[in-house]
Motif scaffolding. Structure first.
Motif, PDB file in Angstrom:
ATOM      1  N   ALA A  46      24.063  55.943  83.088  1.00  0.00           N
ATOM      2  CA  ALA A  46      22.992  55.123  82.522  1.00  0.00           C
ATOM      3  C   ALA A  46      21.749  55.166  83.405  1.00  0.00           C
ATOM      4  O   ALA A  46      20.624  55.243  82.898  1.00  0.00           O
ATOM      5  CB  ALA A  46      23.468  53.684  82.341  1.00  0.00           C
ATOM      6  N   GLN A  47      21.936  55.144  84.720  1.00  0.00           N
ATOM      7  CA  GLN A  47      20.786  55.213  85.621  1.00  0.00           C
ATOM      8  C   GLN A  47      20.083  56.559  85.496  1.00  0.00           C
ATOM      9  O   GLN A  47      18.857  56.625  85.517  1.00  0.00           O
ATOM     10  CB  GLN A  47      21.232  54.965  87.067  1.00  0.00           C
ATOM     11  CG  GLN A  47      21.593  53.516  87.334  1.00  0.00           C
ATOM     12  CD  GLN A  47      22.186  53.304  88.714  1.00  0.00           C
ATOM     13  OE1 GLN A  47      22.703  54.230  89.327  1.00  0.00           O
ATOM     14  NE2 GLN A  47      22.133  52.062  89.189  1.00  0.00           N
ATOM     15  N   SER A  48      20.840  57.618  85.340  1.00  0.00           N
ATOM     16  CA  SER A  48      20.251  58.943  85.138  1.00  0.00           C
ATOM     17  C   SER A  48      19.453  58.968  83.833  1.00  0.00           C
ATOM     18  O   SER A  48      18.348  59.510  83.783  1.00  0.00           O
ATOM     19  CB  SER A  48      21.343  60.005  85.121  1.00  0.00           C
ATOM     20  OG  SER A  48      20.824  61.249  84.764  1.00  0.00           O
ATOM     21  N   THR A  49      20.016  58.390  82.805  1.00  0.00           N
ATOM     22  CA  THR A  49      19.327  58.322  81.513  1.00  0.00           C
ATOM     23  C   THR A  49      18.046  57.508  81.629  1.00  0.00           C
ATOM     24  O   THR A  49      17.015  57.877  81.053  1.00  0.00           O
ATOM     25  CB  THR A  49      20.262  57.716  80.443  1.00  0.00           C
ATOM     26  OG1 THR A  49      21.440  58.516  80.346  1.00  0.00           O
ATOM     27  CG2 THR A  49      19.583  57.656  79.090  1.00  0.00           C
ATOM     28  N   ILE A  50      18.102  56.418  82.368  1.00  0.00           N
ATOM     29  CA  ILE A  50      16.917  55.578  82.553  1.00  0.00           C
ATOM     30  C   ILE A  50      15.816  56.365  83.251  1.00  0.00           C
ATOM     31  O   ILE A  50      14.645  56.291  82.877  1.00  0.00           O
ATOM     32  CB  ILE A  50      17.272  54.295  83.330  1.00  0.00           C
ATOM     33  CG1 ILE A  50      18.090  53.353  82.433  1.00  0.00           C
ATOM     34  CG2 ILE A  50      16.032  53.592  83.847  1.00  0.00           C
ATOM     35  CD1 ILE A  50      18.670  52.158  83.156  1.00  0.00           C
ATOM     36  N   VAL A  51      16.175  57.136  84.261  1.00  0.00           N
ATOM     37  CA  VAL A  51      15.184  57.945  84.980  1.00  0.00           C
ATOM     38  C   VAL A  51      14.558  58.968  84.028  1.00  0.00           C
ATOM     39  O   VAL A  51      13.332  59.151  84.000  1.00  0.00           O
ATOM     40  CB  VAL A  51      15.825  58.636  86.206  1.00  0.00           C
ATOM     41  CG1 VAL A  51      14.912  59.689  86.783  1.00  0.00           C
ATOM     42  CG2 VAL A  51      16.198  57.609  87.257  1.00  0.00           C
ATOM     43  N   GLN A  52      15.384  59.637  83.227  1.00  0.00           N
ATOM     44  CA  GLN A  52      14.871  60.631  82.284  1.00  0.00           C
ATOM     45  C   GLN A  52      13.960  59.973  81.250  1.00  0.00           C
ATOM     46  O   GLN A  52      12.881  60.494  80.942  1.00  0.00           O
ATOM     47  CB  GLN A  52      16.023  61.338  81.574  1.00  0.00           C
ATOM     48  CG  GLN A  52      16.809  62.272  82.452  1.00  0.00           C
ATOM     49  CD  GLN A  52      18.039  62.825  81.739  1.00  0.00           C
ATOM     50  OE1 GLN A  52      18.425  62.351  80.684  1.00  0.00           O
ATOM     51  NE2 GLN A  52      18.649  63.838  82.339  1.00  0.00           N
ATOM     52  N   LEU A  53      14.389  58.832  80.722  1.00  0.00           N
ATOM     53  CA  LEU A  53      13.592  58.155  79.707  1.00  0.00           C
ATOM     54  C   LEU A  53      12.291  57.613  80.291  1.00  0.00           C
ATOM     55  O   LEU A  53      11.262  57.590  79.605  1.00  0.00           O
ATOM     56  CB  LEU A  53      14.403  57.034  79.053  1.00  0.00           C
ATOM     57  CG  LEU A  53      15.579  57.498  78.185  1.00  0.00           C
ATOM     58  CD1 LEU A  53      16.349  56.304  77.656  1.00  0.00           C
ATOM     59  CD2 LEU A  53      15.107  58.382  77.052  1.00  0.00           C
ATOM     60  N   ASN A  57       8.700  58.531  78.984  1.00  0.00           N
ATOM     61  CA  ASN A  57       7.766  57.462  78.651  1.00  0.00           C
ATOM     62  C   ASN A  57       6.412  57.694  79.316  1.00  0.00           C
ATOM     63  O   ASN A  57       5.364  57.492  78.690  1.00  0.00           O
ATOM     64  CB  ASN A  57       8.344  56.109  79.077  1.00  0.00           C
ATOM     65  CG  ASN A  57       7.499  54.960  78.594  1.00  0.00           C
ATOM     66  OD1 ASN A  57       6.962  54.997  77.494  1.00  0.00           O
ATOM     67  ND2 ASN A  57       7.374  53.937  79.412  1.00  0.00           N
ATOM     68  N   GLN A  58       6.411  58.139  80.558  1.00  0.00           N
ATOM     69  CA  GLN A  58       5.155  58.428  81.246  1.00  0.00           C
ATOM     70  C   GLN A  58       4.405  59.562  80.538  1.00  0.00           C
ATOM     71  O   GLN A  58       3.182  59.494  80.362  1.00  0.00           O
ATOM     72  CB  GLN A  58       5.416  58.794  82.714  1.00  0.00           C
ATOM     73  CG  GLN A  58       5.903  57.631  83.558  1.00  0.00           C
ATOM     74  CD  GLN A  58       4.932  56.470  83.555  1.00  0.00           C
ATOM     75  OE1 GLN A  58       3.730  56.645  83.633  1.00  0.00           O
ATOM     76  NE2 GLN A  58       5.463  55.266  83.448  1.00  0.00           N
TER      77      GLN A  58
END
Length: 129
Positions: A46-53, A57-58
């Motif tokens: 989930a943390q990896s996904t958050i970083v990718q998302l 987003n940026q």
């Protein structure tokens, strides 16, 4: 024989129950550790996904700024075009009004080629002849 078996069973029954409880506790602890390991893996994923998302987003925010700038440019161009179109329409309407209100003495013979050309221009512009 059953009496002998019953006496051994009653003597070792508390130890047997205690052993089963210890085995049950060990199995439960093993299960909890497995669940913890699975949850930690899920958290890492989930943390990896958050970083990718967040990176996506940026990128989307940058693209949105570009699109808003383009939209502002298009809106300015549209306003300019509408003003120009309005000016041309007023000019054309003025010419048509002048022609419509001209006295009959101003009418004269026109070359057929010129008359056809003017008629086709008027038809293209959607003005009835």
């Amino acid at each position: 024989m059953p009496a002998l078996l019953a006496s051994y069973l009653t003597r070792f029954l508390p130890w047997l129950i205690g052993g089963l409880c210890v085995i049950g506790c060990l199995i439960y602890v093993w299960y909890l550790r497995d669940q913890l390991r699975t949850a930690q893996g899920d958290i890492a994923s989930a943390q990896s996904t958050i970083v990718q998302l967040s990176a996506i987003n940026q990128q989307n925010l940058v693209a949105l700024k570009v699109l808003r700038a383009e939209d502002a440019a298009w809106q300015a161009t549209l306003a300019t075009t509408l003003a120009s179109d309005s000016q041309i329409t007023r000019f054309t309407d003025g010419l048509l009004q002048t022609i419509a209100t001209a006295p009959a003495k101003n009418d004269a013979a026109v070359a057929p080629v010129l008359a056809d050309t003017l008629a086709s221009i008027a038809q293209t512009q959607g003005v009835p002849r």
